[in-house]
Write a protein that holds these residues in place. Structure first.
Motif, PDB file in Angstrom:
ATOM      1  N   GLY A   1     -56.216  12.549 -44.497  1.00 16.48           N
ATOM      2  CA  GLY A   1     -56.677  14.035 -43.867  1.00 16.48           C
ATOM      3  C   GLY A   1     -55.091  15.162 -43.740  1.00 16.48           C
ATOM      4  N   ARG A   2     -53.825  14.877 -44.038  1.00 11.99           N
ATOM      5  CA  ARG A   2     -53.514  15.548 -44.573  1.00 11.99           C
ATOM      6  C   ARG A   2     -52.610  16.490 -45.395  1.00 11.99           C
ATOM      7  N   GLU A   3     -53.026  17.924 -45.272  1.00  9.53           N
ATOM      8  CA  GLU A   3     -52.557  18.385 -45.814  1.00  9.53           C
ATOM      9  C   GLU A   3     -51.862  19.372 -46.530  1.00  9.53           C
ATOM     10  N   GLU A   4     -51.174  19.276 -44.993  1.00 11.34           N
ATOM     11  CA  GLU A   4     -50.067  20.780 -45.313  1.00 11.34           C
ATOM     12  C   GLU A   4     -47.885  20.075 -45.273  1.00 11.34           C
ATOM     13  N   ILE A   5     -47.524  20.600 -45.889  1.00 13.48           N
ATOM     14  CA  ILE A   5     -46.012  20.424 -45.941  1.00 13.48           C
ATOM     15  C   ILE A   5     -45.516  21.290 -45.355  1.00 13.48           C
ATOM     16  N   LEU A   6     -44.723  21.624 -43.864  1.00 21.43           N
ATOM     17  CA  LEU A   6     -44.064  22.334 -43.529  1.00 21.43           C
ATOM     18  C   LEU A   6     -42.757  23.041 -44.142  1.00 21.43           C
ATOM     19  N   VAL A   7     -42.396  24.310 -44.148  1.00 20.00           N
ATOM     20  CA  VAL A   7     -40.972  24.647 -44.428  1.00 20.00           C
ATOM     21  C   VAL A   7     -40.155  26.163 -44.001  1.00 20.00           C
ATOM     22  N   PRO A   8     -39.167  26.116 -43.538  1.00 24.24           N
ATOM     23  CA  PRO A   8     -38.711  26.769 -43.049  1.00 24.24           C
ATOM     24  C   PRO A   8     -38.740  28.026 -43.628  1.00 24.24           C
ATOM     25  N   THR A   9     -38.604  28.902 -43.191  1.00 20.84           N
ATOM     26  CA  THR A   9     -39.103  30.193 -43.831  1.00 20.84           C
ATOM     27  C   THR A   9     -37.681  30.555 -44.866  1.00 20.84           C
ATOM     28  N   ALA A  10     -36.377  29.778 -44.650  1.00 19.01           N
ATOM     29  CA  ALA A  10     -35.249  30.694 -45.195  1.00 19.01           C
ATOM     30  C   ALA A  10     -35.554  29.651 -46.543  1.00 19.01           C
ATOM     31  N   ALA A  11     -36.161  28.473 -46.561  1.00 19.02           N
ATOM     32  CA  ALA A  11     -36.297  27.566 -47.523  1.00 19.02           C
ATOM     33  C   ALA A  11     -35.854  28.112 -48.994  1.00 19.02           C
ATOM     34  N   HIS A  12     -35.333  26.737 -49.334  1.00 13.38           N
ATOM     35  CA  HIS A  12     -34.901  27.583 -51.426  1.00 13.38           C
ATOM     36  C   HIS A  12     -36.719  27.393 -52.026  1.00 13.38           C
ATOM     37  N   GLY A  13     -36.842  28.254 -53.169  1.00 15.07           N
ATOM     38  CA  GLY A  13     -38.592  29.348 -53.547  1.00 15.07           C
ATOM     39  C   GLY A  13     -38.914  28.141 -53.748  1.00 15.07           C
ATOM     40  N   THR A  14     -38.396  26.282 -54.171  1.00 15.00           N
ATOM     41  CA  THR A  14     -38.460  25.740 -55.039  1.00 15.00           C
ATOM     42  C   THR A  14     -39.214  24.724 -53.447  1.00 15.00           C
ATOM     43  N   ASN A  15     -38.755  24.733 -52.642  1.00 15.36           N
ATOM     44  CA  ASN A  15     -39.765  23.984 -51.342  1.00 15.36           C
ATOM     45  C   ASN A  15     -41.119  23.765 -51.617  1.00 15.36           C
ATOM     46  N   PRO A  16     -42.125  24.871 -51.508  1.00 19.06           N
ATOM     47  CA  PRO A  16     -43.264  25.669 -51.219  1.00 19.06           C
ATOM     48  C   PRO A  16     -44.002  24.985 -52.598  1.00 19.06           C
ATOM     49  N   ALA A  17     -43.035  25.899 -53.668  1.00 16.27           N
ATOM     50  CA  ALA A  17     -43.257  25.520 -54.786  1.00 16.27           C
ATOM     51  C   ALA A  17     -43.871  23.868 -55.231  1.00 16.27           C
TER      52      ALA A  17
ATOM     53  N   ALA B   1     -44.157  21.750 -53.088  1.00 14.65           N
ATOM     54  CA  ALA B   1     -45.479  20.868 -51.936  1.00 14.65           C
ATOM     55  C   ALA B   1     -46.741  21.234 -53.377  1.00 14.65           C
ATOM     56  N   VAL B   2     -47.240  22.240 -53.777  1.00 15.67           N
ATOM     57  CA  VAL B   2     -48.340  22.763 -54.272  1.00 15.67           C
ATOM     58  C   VAL B   2     -48.233  22.118 -55.063  1.00 15.67           C
ATOM     59  N   MET B   3     -47.306  21.657 -56.189  1.00 14.09           N
ATOM     60  CA  MET B   3     -47.524  20.732 -57.432  1.00 14.09           C
ATOM     61  C   MET B   3     -47.354  19.402 -56.664  1.00 14.09           C
ATOM     62  N   CYS B   4     -47.567  19.469 -55.321  1.00  8.45           N
ATOM     63  CA  CYS B   4     -48.308  18.167 -55.235  1.00  8.45           C
ATOM     64  C   CYS B   4     -49.236  18.208 -54.576  1.00  8.45           C
ATOM     65  N   GLY B   5     -50.157  18.960 -54.044  1.00  7.95           N
ATOM     66  CA  GLY B   5     -50.929  19.443 -54.225  1.00  7.95           C
ATOM     67  C   GLY B   5     -51.058  19.358 -52.640  1.00  7.95           C
ATOM     68  N   TYR B   6     -50.159  20.382 -51.948  1.00  4.95           N
ATOM     69  CA  TYR B   6     -50.531  20.564 -50.429  1.00  4.95           C
ATOM     70  C   TYR B   6     -50.301  21.580 -50.358  1.00  4.95           C
ATOM     71  N   ARG B   7     -51.071  22.639 -49.516  1.00  2.00           N
ATOM     72  CA  ARG B   7     -50.611  23.912 -48.392  1.00  2.00           C
ATOM     73  C   ARG B   7     -49.516  24.055 -47.802  1.00  2.00           C
ATOM     74  N   VAL B   8     -48.735  24.927 -48.165  1.00  5.01           N
ATOM     75  CA  VAL B   8     -47.650  25.505 -47.795  1.00  5.01           C
ATOM     76  C   VAL B   8     -47.564  26.131 -45.795  1.00  5.01           C
ATOM     77  N   ARG B   9     -46.943  25.662 -45.393  1.00  3.96           N
ATOM     78  CA  ARG B   9     -46.819  26.296 -44.024  1.00  3.96           C
ATOM     79  C   ARG B   9     -45.915  27.022 -43.731  1.00  3.96           C
ATOM     80  N   GLU B  10     -45.493  27.899 -43.765  1.00  7.48           N
ATOM     81  CA  GLU B  10     -44.413  28.141 -43.348  1.00  7.48           C
ATOM     82  C   GLU B  10     -43.394  28.366 -41.434  1.00  7.48           C
ATOM     83  N   VAL B  11     -42.701  27.877 -41.803  1.00  5.65           N
ATOM     84  CA  VAL B  11     -42.075  27.868 -39.792  1.00  5.65           C
ATOM     85  C   VAL B  11     -40.815  28.769 -39.526  1.00  5.65           C
TER      86      VAL B  11
END
Lengths: 445, 140, 487
Positions: free
Chosen positions: C156-172, C174-184
């Motif tokens: 049931g775990r669908e989210e990866i948390l990423v700080p707003t300052a993160a490199h663009g590769t981090n959210p990209a 997480a999405v490639m691994c099938g997760y939703r990104v939630r910014e912190v």
């Protein structure tokens, strides 16, 4: 410097880090050595791997590399430059990539190419993701069902593995169609109808086993059924073989492969580069860097990265890919290689490789107990049956100083007695005779 | 907002409605035409591409409908109202600069057959939108 | 060379470097339908023409060998030639990737040693060297996190948390691994906003991706508190190794509580950037993720080395490349690590931090505004030109372009996105104090120009092969390949 900072010691610069976090477990790493000692140690190891003539291909080929290629590519101005985000300070790299894009689209007869990705295996992974994005009309986009990608015929098993691993978390499933006599089972492919209709079909030409696939039939079937065609090709072969852009009536939609044959040493398989080309209409679905030609403030021509809004540093979670590498240095070498050999030179390399391989096959099948496994046209690589488990034969041949082809049992259990062999333009008659003698000795004592 | 010179002050025509995410909407013959505001095109800079929806796509109010790209940015465009896309401005494929030159006219993005025209009432009028833009500019 | 003159412009039909091609083989015995009808359009030049053209092109680049590159988060340090020499030894260059193990013991020994070295560097239980770049290391890391949850049936775990300052590769990633990104959100002091983190954590949390020191150029001080909170919520922590240079030999991701870390060998371990690649992004993992590491890896039995593949690691996320990733980069990194040794590695982190703090203080003293004035710099720091942009109309990009005229590569501009008009500056440990001082002098002079002659700065650069390029034209009128016969 510490005085300017106003810190009593270097340690004080780390005073925001809680002391308990500082490691005392670094002792597992040895004391450093000077450059001379390091090189001596590494050279001792490198010497252990020096082998005799190489007859293994399978995606990595021992071609001649003109001396000028790496003399120029290894210049510090290319090798130690950063990614060309500051265009004015990177015209050398940018123009070179533009030239590369032109050369690789010329070879593949596709419209556009990106500036490269990591390697052939990951290029196929990116090609699959791209096909899924591009094929918006496919029913799986409405139903939310699995997005199936057909693997027609014998595609490099490592490429298929890498692609599966890169794409599996996005609801994508690779479906092998199976083979008949080492080539695609066309009935199985064209039987994928209705719910089983794939989003795209992958075809490697020549295929992993060196055999020629019926690419026109595959491309035409795909085109008629709304299935995108992903071509996996060896760039050397394209000097002679019909390029993906000319497969069937409409050509392939995406072409990819590994650029290693174009002036890059085998070097244990990396770094090389993956190339990725497509139609103009799909350019915005391409991942990775692209270089465009434009003008500067004084209307002089110049080059710059373009369509960057597709990429992760701008699009973040909605980027086409997380990739932020092109294998710049290897593309530099490949571009210089193609400039030096030209179309004539490349076609000579290709025809010479094929001629050497035919000679090799002739010699090896002259050994008692050895035969060609598959009939029909092949190019540059071939499967021979040695009549006993091929992995042991390859090891025994290696003991005699020959890198003697790839045992196939690991990938295809019914080919456990088979070796995939290849000879490049570098293999002399004497090398081939030596392999023949070694095989004779191993098989027949 | 004080240091924005008068020639940069965004044009906010009265006969359009606006979403806080900077899309405009206008009803014509029971269809809703959608584009991005002058404020939005100024913030984005030179538009180089619009990834339009396809005719027949269902869009939902407040959800992503398409993407507009400048050289250095990509911005989602949200549908101001729910409905079915019945037309897209194909001229933008060749001339994305129309979004900058004529955001309320030739630079329109798509037209929606709305499921509920009353959703238009949830959008801001020109005065409300102007206040919204000023408050966003003050945050910078 | 003339501006924009390509290799295709200088060729003549039929010209070639004849010494560089073997004699043709016979016409291939292939059906005519397989064969190409027209030869591909490739350059037709002599070997000298090619050598001269590409040598001249090389002169139109900035590079570490020529210029100071204070690119934040990129760690553009000197690339020791010894490492290049070691990787270019014939036994390494000529090894086929599928050569038998018996003929590969030297190469395998090198990989094994690098695995062991990176285990110590990261404080992790196991290392896989295969990822071909930082972004692929990230992919491997998040894919392992996913494999771990899946193996436990925790789906049931669908989210990866990423700080707003993160490199663009981090959210990209997480999405490639099938997760939703939630910014912190990141707080005003550059550390993570703990309240925002705790609000975001929950049963949907698969994990968090963090860089430490962060992309704000400061050390995340509450890292252990963050690790405890994420673990308590059932998530895992991913360490983006982009900024490891700052703490090399001093603090280890494993000790901070991370479950997986990637390293950028092209940053911390000084392998050359090559104008955009190749890199290498090995991953180190804690005990929990060992069953999932990407293959192949190398094992040692006595004095024999051997490959370990999926058949022995059934839970592996599998191979990510055709062969063994960017093997030649791994050899360079091993050579570099061998020369540094443990004391050298510690000095790398110390001197990188010293150089960054010195440069930060000098720029602040010269009147430039720091984004986080109360903080120590890690190996990098942020300055903002928001005042210059407002009062002089001169932006960070203008400063960046004018720096090129002064012979310095521009720092990273407009990143992280949460600081307006910013430079992220990373001098690295291999620059001298004199070079840092010269950079400060150039910055001061550019600001003086911005006050007296802003047009000079806004229209920079003036001394490079081209002036500022028309990016809009490049994107609107795509010209991605040479048009034969049209130029």
């Amino acid at each position: 410097m510490l005085t300017s900072i106003g810190a009593p010691s270097i340690d004080a610069l780390f005073d925001e880090i809680e002391p308990a976090l500082k490691t005392s477990h670094f002792d597992g790493i040895d004391e450093g050595v000077d450059e001379m000692t390091m090189i001596q140690e590494m050279a001792e190891r490198a010497r252990r791997d020096e082998a005799g003539p190489c007859f293994t291909g399978a995606g990595c080929y021992d071609h001649h590399i003109p001396a000028a290629v790496w003399d120029i590519a290894a210049r510090g101005e290319f090798m130690t430059a950063y990614t060309p985000y500051q265009a004015e300070a990177s015209q050398g790299t940018l123009q070179l990539i533009y030239e590369y894009q032109t050369m690789i689209t010329g070879l593949t007869a596709m419209d556009v190419s990106n500036a490269s990705v990591y390697d052939g295996g990951s290029a196929l992974g990116e090609a699959v993701l791209m096909a899924v994005r591009a094929n918006r009309a496919h029913p799986s986009n409405k139903t939310g069902g699995p997005r199936r990608i057909a693997v027609a015929g014998a595609c490099h098993p490592h490429y298929v593995d890498a692609t599966t691993n890169i794409t599996r978390n996005q609801g994508i499933e690779l479906v092998p169609t199976g083979t008949t006599d080492g080539r695609v089972d066309l009935d199985a492919l064209t039987g994928m109808t209705g719910d089983r209709m794939p989003v795209a079909v992958i075809v490697q030409q020549p295929n992993f086993l060196g055999l020629i696939e019926p690419v026109d039939e595959i491309a035409d079937w795909a085109s008629a059924n709304g299935v995108l065609v992903i071509a996996v090709v060896n760039p050397t072969s394209l000097a002679l073989l019909r390029p993906p852009g000319e497969w069937g009536a409409n050509g392939a939609d995406i072409a990819c492969g590994d650029g290693q044959p174009l002036g890059i040493p085998m070097a244990s398989g990396g770094p090389s580069f993956g190339f990725l080309c497509t139609r103009s209409s799909l350019v915005r679905q391409l991942p990775g860097r692209l270089v465009g030609r434009t003008v500067d403030r004084h209307d002089q021509p110049g080059f710059t990265l373009t369509l960057q809004a597709r990429e992760q540093h701008i699009r973040r979670g909605k980027a086409r890919s997380n990739i932020c590498t092109n294998q710049g240095l290897l593309v530099t070498a490949a571009t210089i290689y193609l400039a030096i050999v030209g179309a004539t030179g490349l076609s000579r390399v290709a025809s010479r490789c094929h001629e050497r391989t035919r000679k090799l096959v002739g010699t090896l099948t002259g050994v008692n107990g050895v035969r060609s496994h598959f009939a029909g046209p092949y190019f540059h690589e071939h499967v021979i049956d040695v009549g006993q488990p091929a992995d042991r034969v390859a090891d025994a041949v290696a003991e005699l100083g020959i890198v003697g082809g790839l045992p196939l049992g690991r990938y295809f259990p019914d080919l456990r007695n088979c070796l995939l062999v290849c000879a490049t333009e570098k293999r002399t008659d004497a090398d081939i005779a030596r392999f023949g003698d070694a095989l004779q000795q191993v098989l027949n004592g | 907002m004080n240091d924005v010179s008068s020639d940069m002050r965004p044009d906010i025509p009265d006969d359009y409605r606006y979403a806080p995410s900077h899309e405009w909407a206008r009803v014509e013959d029971d269809q809703v035409t959608v584009g991005i505001s002058d404020f939005a095109q100024q913030s984005l800079g030179d538009v180089v591409y619009v990834e339009l929806p396809q005719v027949g796509d269902e869009v939902n109010a407040g959800a992503e409908a398409c993407v507009v790209e400048s050289v250095k940015a990509a911005a989602d465009v949200y549908a101001p109202v729910s409905g079915t896309v019945v037309a897209v401005n194909e001229a933008l494929e060749e001339a994305p600069e129309m979004v900058n030159q004529d955001p309320y006219g030739d630079g329109w993005f798509f037209k929606v057959e709305p499921t509920d025209l009353e959703e238009m009432d949830d959008l801001l009028d020109a005065d409300g939108y102007e206040q919204h833009c000023e408050s966003e500019a003050d945050e910078d | 060379m003339n501006p924009g003159e390509t290799i295709f412009d200088i060729g003549k039909p039929g010209r070639r470097a004849s010494a560089q091609a073997p004699a043709a083989g016979d016409a291939p015995d292939l059906p005519a339908s397989c064969l190409r009808a027209n030869a591909p359009r490739l350059p037709e030049v002599s070997e000298l023409q090619a050598v001269r053209h590409y040598t001249n092109l090389s002169a139109r680049n900035f590079s570490i060998d020529n210029q100071f590159y204070p690119l934040g988060s990129c760690t553009m340090k000197y690339n020791p030639r010894g490492a290049h020499r070691a990787a270019s030894l014939p036994g390494f260059l000529n090894r086929h990737p599928l050569a038998p193990e018996s003929a590969s013991q030297g190469f395998l020994a090198c990989l094994y040693d690098l695995q062991e070295t990176l285990k110590h560097v990261t404080g992790m239980a196991a290392v896989s060297l295969t990822p071909m770049a930082g972004a692929q290391g990230e992919f491997a890391g998040v894919a392992m996190i996913r494999a771990w949850h899946d193996a436990r049936g925790d789906d049931g775990r669908e989210e990866i948390l990423v700080p707003t300052a993160a490199h663009g590769t981090n959210p990209a990633t997480a999405v490639m691994c099938g997760y939703r990104v939630r910014e912190v959100a990141v707080g005003a002091d550059g550390d993570m906003d703990m309240a925002a983190l705790k609000a975001a954590l929950g049963e949907k949390t698969a994990g968090i991706m963090l860089t430490n020191p962060s992309t704000c150029g400061v050390f995340e001080r509450r890292i252990r508190e963050i690790a405890d909170a994420v673990h308590a919520a059932g998530g895992l922590l991913y360490y983006d190794g982009a900024n490891l240079n700052a703490i090399l030999g001093n603090v280890r991701p494993g000790d901070m509580g991370f479950d997986v870390a990637h390293l950028n060998l092209h940053k911390t371990f000084a392998t050359p950037h090559g104008g955009g690649g190749p890199g290498a992004g090995p991953v180190g993992v804690g005990e929990r993720l060992v069953p999932h590491i990407p293959t192949p890896v190398v094992a040692r039995d006595g004095d024999r080395y051997r490959w370990v593949d999926n058949d022995q690691i059934p839970g592996s996320i599998g191979r990510l490349s055709a062969f063994m990733g960017n093997a030649g980069i791994l050899l360079r990194a091993l050579a570099y690590a061998r020369m540094l040794g443990r004391e050298g590695m510690r000095r790398v982190g110390e001197y990188a931090t010293l150089n960054a703090n010195y440069l930060m203080v000098r720029l602040a003293d010269a009147g430039f505004e720091l984004a986080y004035p109360e903080r120590r710099a890690s190996h990098e720091f942020i300055i903002t030109f928001r005042n210059e942009a407002k009062t002089l109309g001169v932006t960070a990009m203008d400063f960046a372009k004018r720096l090129l005229d002064y012979g310095f590569h521009a720092p990273t501009t407009y990143f992280p996105l949460l600081v307006a008009e910013c430079f992220l500056i990373e001098p690295t440990e291999t620059e001298t104090k004199e070079e840092l001082d010269a950079f400060v002098d150039a910055m001061v002079r550019i600001r003086a120009e911005a006050e007296t002659d802003p047009e000079r700065v806004k229209t920079a650069p003036h001394t490079l092969p081209v002036s500022r390029l028309d990016d809009v034209k490049a994107a609107r009128e795509l010209d991605l390949t040479y048009s034969f016969g049209e130029h």
